[in-house]
Scaffold this motif. Structure first.
Motif, PDB file in Angstrom:
ATOM      1  N   GLN A  56       2.834   6.197 -11.566  1.00 48.30           N
ATOM      2  CA  GLN A  56       1.484   6.666 -11.937  1.00 48.30           C
ATOM      3  C   GLN A  56       1.338   8.182 -11.762  1.00 48.30           C
ATOM      4  O   GLN A  56       0.263   8.725 -11.965  1.00 48.30           O
TER       5      GLN A  56
ATOM      6  N   ILE B 222       2.443   3.203  -1.092  1.00 46.32           N
ATOM      7  CA  ILE B 222       2.713   1.919  -1.750  1.00 46.32           C
ATOM      8  C   ILE B 222       3.460   2.225  -3.041  1.00 46.32           C
ATOM      9  O   ILE B 222       2.946   2.960  -3.888  1.00 46.32           O
ATOM     10  N   VAL B 223       4.655   1.686  -3.184  1.00 47.04           N
ATOM     11  CA  VAL B 223       5.476   2.013  -4.354  1.00 47.04           C
ATOM     12  C   VAL B 223       5.996   0.742  -5.013  1.00 47.04           C
ATOM     13  O   VAL B 223       6.638  -0.082  -4.356  1.00 47.04           O
ATOM     14  N   GLY B 224       5.710   0.611  -6.303  1.00 50.17           N
ATOM     15  CA  GLY B 224       6.170  -0.548  -7.059  1.00 50.17           C
ATOM     16  C   GLY B 224       7.282  -0.209  -8.022  1.00 50.17           C
ATOM     17  O   GLY B 224       8.464  -0.231  -7.678  1.00 50.17           O
TER      18      GLY B 224
ATOM     19  N   VAL C 138       2.173   6.336  -6.397  1.00 49.01           N
ATOM     20  CA  VAL C 138       3.350   7.211  -6.282  1.00 49.01           C
ATOM     21  C   VAL C 138       4.351   6.876  -7.398  1.00 49.01           C
ATOM     22  O   VAL C 138       4.566   5.710  -7.707  1.00 49.01           O
TER      23      VAL C 138
END
Ligand code: NUP
Length: 211
Positions: free
Chosen positions: A173, A188-190, A170
């Motif tokens: 990317q 899942i978010v970094g 998300v």
């Protein structure tokens, strides 16, 4: 409600702690991988555990069953609540990760298909489907599937049914949280969070999208 999982891929212990603490009210779990653990040591798990959120070890464990067992035992002894493993090593090796996780009342997730462009080289053509089926047969708690390819997530959902799908990719990317959050159990978010000027504000914004 779709979970929001912070991928804490920063290299500095103080920064990791500060970001995790500020985002804690808006997230459901913290995912830690090699970048942070190799920089700070496994003891970072103890630091983060103080926040009371589930901790996921994204080590993509991919070895023979005995080595997988040793790795997963170390992961859960360090205070993690879940582990991410690869399935391409075969059912025996993947099942070992599941067994160790469950023996610690933890969870294990199997990578079905990765989110980056190159993932299509090997995961497409039926492999991801087989890995998702292997995850189900191994008793895994869920799979990892790409937020960058919502159509693939829909296809993999057919195989895993009610088992969880956690989805990275998300934001940075290109994956659209509005689209993928409806399809999965957790996004899942970094970088979109930890590189934001105000990580907590970004986490809060994403936490509203997923409802
Ligand atoms: O297929 C995967 N894609 C992926 O990005 C499987 C993963 N485990 N990840 C991880 O999710 C990746 O290693 C990183 O820790 C996180 C995504 O981070 P970002 O792209 O949101 O910064």
């Amino acid at each position: 409600m779709t979970e929001l999982i912070l991928s804490l891929d920063v290299l500095d212990r103080q920064r990791a702690r500060a970001i995790a603490e500020s985002c804690a009210p808006f997230i459901d779990a913290i995912k830690v991988g090699y970048p942070l653990v190799l920089s700070t040591g496994l003891s970072i798990a103890g630091d983060l555990a103080e926040l009371g959120l589930p901790l996921i070890a994204d080590f993509k464990v991919a070895d023979i069953p005995n080595t997988n067992r040793l790795i997963c035992e170390a992961v859960f002894a360090a205070g993690f609540d879940a582990v991410i493993a690869h399935g391409f090593v075969g059912a025996d090796a993947a099942r070992t990760c599941v067994e160790v996780a469950h023996s610690h009342s933890g969870e294990a997730y199997i990578v079905a298909e990765m989110s980056h462009p190159g993932a299509t080289e090997f995961f497409h053509g039926g492999v991801a489907e087989r890995l998702a089926a292997l995850a189900v047969a191994s008793g895994a708690d869920g799979i990892i599937a790409p937020a960058t390819r919502p159509d693939r997530v829909r296809e993999l959902r057919e195989i895993v049914g009610k088992r969880k799908i956690y989805s990275p990719g998300v934001g940075a990317q290109g994956g659209d949280p509005d689209v993928v959050a409806r399809l999965v159990d957790g996004i899942i978010v970094g970088r979109s969070i930890y590189e934001a000027e105000d990580p907590a504000a970004e986490a809060e914004r994403l936490s509203r999208i997923r409802r």
